[in-house]
Design a protein around this motif. Structure first.
Motif, PDB file in Angstrom:
ATOM      1  N   ASP A 121      25.658  74.522  11.286  1.00  0.00           N
ATOM      2  CA  ASP A 121      25.381  73.130  10.913  1.00  0.00           C
ATOM      3  C   ASP A 121      23.958  72.981  10.380  1.00  0.00           C
ATOM      4  OD1 ASP A 121      27.915  72.487  11.766  1.00  0.00           O
ATOM      5  OD2 ASP A 121      27.278  71.845  13.767  1.00  0.00           O
ATOM      6  N   ARG A 122      23.025  73.670  10.999  1.00  0.00           N
ATOM      7  CA  ARG A 122      21.630  73.579  10.544  1.00  0.00           C
ATOM      8  C   ARG A 122      21.463  74.205   9.166  1.00  0.00           C
ATOM      9  NH1 ARG A 122      16.340  76.056  13.747  1.00  0.00           N
ATOM     10  NH2 ARG A 122      14.784  75.403  12.191  1.00  0.00           N
ATOM     11  N   ILE A 123      22.164  75.299   8.907  1.00  0.00           N
ATOM     12  CA  ILE A 123      22.108  75.917   7.576  1.00  0.00           C
ATOM     13  C   ILE A 123      22.647  74.962   6.517  1.00  0.00           C
ATOM     14  CG2 ILE A 123      23.047  77.783   6.151  1.00  0.00           C
ATOM     15  CD1 ILE A 123      22.940  79.586   8.607  1.00  0.00           C
ATOM     16  N   GLU A 124      23.744  74.282   6.833  1.00  0.00           N
ATOM     17  CA  GLU A 124      24.315  73.337   5.873  1.00  0.00           C
ATOM     18  C   GLU A 124      23.345  72.198   5.562  1.00  0.00           C
ATOM     19  OE1 GLU A 124      28.054  72.015   7.396  1.00  0.00           O
ATOM     20  OE2 GLU A 124      29.177  73.565   6.331  1.00  0.00           O
ATOM     21  N   ARG A 125      22.598  71.746   6.560  1.00  0.00           N
ATOM     22  CA  ARG A 125      21.663  70.651   6.328  1.00  0.00           C
ATOM     23  C   ARG A 125      20.451  71.104   5.522  1.00  0.00           C
ATOM     24  NH1 ARG A 125      22.464  69.823  11.882  1.00  0.00           N
ATOM     25  NH2 ARG A 125      20.370  70.662  12.281  1.00  0.00           N
ATOM     26  N   GLU A 126      19.846  72.225   5.908  1.00  0.00           N
ATOM     27  CA  GLU A 126      18.572  72.625   5.305  1.00  0.00           C
ATOM     28  C   GLU A 126      18.742  73.338   3.959  1.00  0.00           C
ATOM     29  OE1 GLU A 126      15.796  74.466   7.885  1.00  0.00           O
ATOM     30  OE2 GLU A 126      16.360  73.251   9.627  1.00  0.00           O
ATOM     31  N   LEU A 127      19.921  73.893   3.701  1.00  0.00           N
ATOM     32  CA  LEU A 127      20.156  74.578   2.424  1.00  0.00           C
ATOM     33  C   LEU A 127      21.194  73.838   1.588  1.00  0.00           C
ATOM     34  CD1 LEU A 127      20.167  78.323   3.584  1.00  0.00           C
ATOM     35  CD2 LEU A 127      18.273  76.957   2.737  1.00  0.00           C
ATOM     36  N   ALA A 128      21.302  72.533   1.799  1.00  0.00           N
ATOM     37  CA  ALA A 128      22.301  71.741   1.082  1.00  0.00           C
ATOM     38  C   ALA A 128      22.161  71.828  -0.439  1.00  0.00           C
ATOM     39  CB  ALA A 128      22.237  70.284   1.554  1.00  0.00           C
ATOM     40  N   PRO A 129      20.941  71.789  -1.006  1.00  0.00           N
ATOM     41  CA  PRO A 129      20.856  71.883  -2.485  1.00  0.00           C
ATOM     42  C   PRO A 129      21.427  73.181  -3.035  1.00  0.00           C
ATOM     43  CG  PRO A 129      18.797  71.071  -1.557  1.00  0.00           C
ATOM     44  CD  PRO A 129      19.620  71.534  -0.404  1.00  0.00           C
ATOM     45  N   TYR A 130      21.189  74.296  -2.356  1.00  0.00           N
ATOM     46  CA  TYR A 130      21.735  75.574  -2.822  1.00  0.00           C
ATOM     47  C   TYR A 130      23.260  75.601  -2.703  1.00  0.00           C
ATOM     48  CZ  TYR A 130      16.878  77.155  -2.439  1.00  0.00           C
ATOM     49  OH  TYR A 130      15.522  77.292  -2.580  1.00  0.00           O
TER      50      TYR A 130
END
Length: 279
Positions: A121-130
């Motif tokens: 979930d944290r990866i999805e939030r912090e790397l959303a633009p990529y």
């Protein structure tokens, strides 16, 4: 009567030589004493040094002191010192796995999986633009999460040197991975277009070098080296057919797999040996 004259005593002009000789003798004695004080007896110094080293390096056995065998392969004999007598005690036969670190979720499989999904979930939030630009894909599984990155984002064509533009993204991933202690497996993949250069005789070497470049960057960002493994698969694990440009683009990728503690059964993965390059 003629009076005899008195004889005058001759004055000794060399009496200063006596005082000078006494001074030189005392000065010589002074320097001899000073030299004897400053000179170190190397033999006595060596004996003293060895005695101190032995005294401080020897561990005194106290009652209840447990001594284990230094051989990590064999269990060896475990003894316990009680009132000066060495008594054998039963060895601890519980399996230990020093390379697998508790992720802090209480030790249960459910907590481990929940923490792994929290990382996703944290990866999805912090790397959303990529993710929105289709440069990164996040895949979830109950035993692992996988971050798939397109090679075009990471490397120039036919190279294994990381692009400068990808550094911020890998720094964000590293900060997320630091919050857990799970093992990280980095896999390199290529398309089926052959490569035959002095640096990369085949796609095996190219994919392995790209995976290693990502591992080195994660290590520079603070990830412990013992947690990571770099694997090169070449073109032998395609996601899509290599018959189209779109398929080849999808197949050129690097994946970072964060495994759960329950799925981490081995401490190392052996990279396949690449075949001999065609001449």
């Amino acid at each position: 009567m003629r009076r005899k004259g008195r004889h005058e005593e001759h004055e000794n002009l060399e009496r200063w030589l006596v005082s000078y000789a006494d001074f030189i003798t005392l000065l010589f004695a002074f320097f001899v004493v000073m030299y004897s004080i400053s000179s170190v007896n190397e033999g006595k110094y060596k004996v003293l040094s060895e005695t101190l080293n032995t005294a401080f390096s020897t561990t005194t056995k106290q009652p209840g002191y447990i001594e284990r065998s230094a051989d990590p392969i064999q269990l060896g004999t475990i003894t316990q010192s009680v009132d000066g007598a060495e008594l054998p005690i039963a060895p601890d036969t519980r399996p230990s796995s020093p390379d697998v670190v508790d992720t802090g979720g209480g030790g249960s499989a459910g907590d481990d999986k929940a923490q792994l999904q929290g990382v996703a979930d944290r990866i999805e939030r912090e790397l959303a633009p990529y993710i929105q630009d289709d440069l990164i894909q996040l895949k979830r599984h109950e035993s692992w999460i996988e971050v798939e990155m397109k090679s075009g984002l990471l490397f120039p064509s036919g190279r294994a040197d990381l692009s400068v533009e990808v550094t911020p993204m890998l720094e964000k991933l590293s900060d997320i991975f630091k919050s857990v202690k799970n093992t990280i497996q980095v896999e390199g993949h290529t398309d089926n277009k052959p490569i035959n250069t002095r640096e990369f005789p085949s796609n095996w070497e190219l994919s392995a070098a790209r995976a290693a470049s990502v591992v080195h960057q994660l290590m520079r960002n603070g990830i412990e080296p013992h947690r990571m493994a770099a694997i090169g698969y070449g073109e032998h694990h395609p996601m899509q057919s290599n018959d189209t440009e779109e398929g080849r683009y999808r197949n050129r990728r690097v994946t970072i797999k964060l495994q759960s503690k329950s799925a981490d059964k081995t401490s190392a993965v052996v990279t396949p040996t690449p075949p001999a390059a065609p001449r």
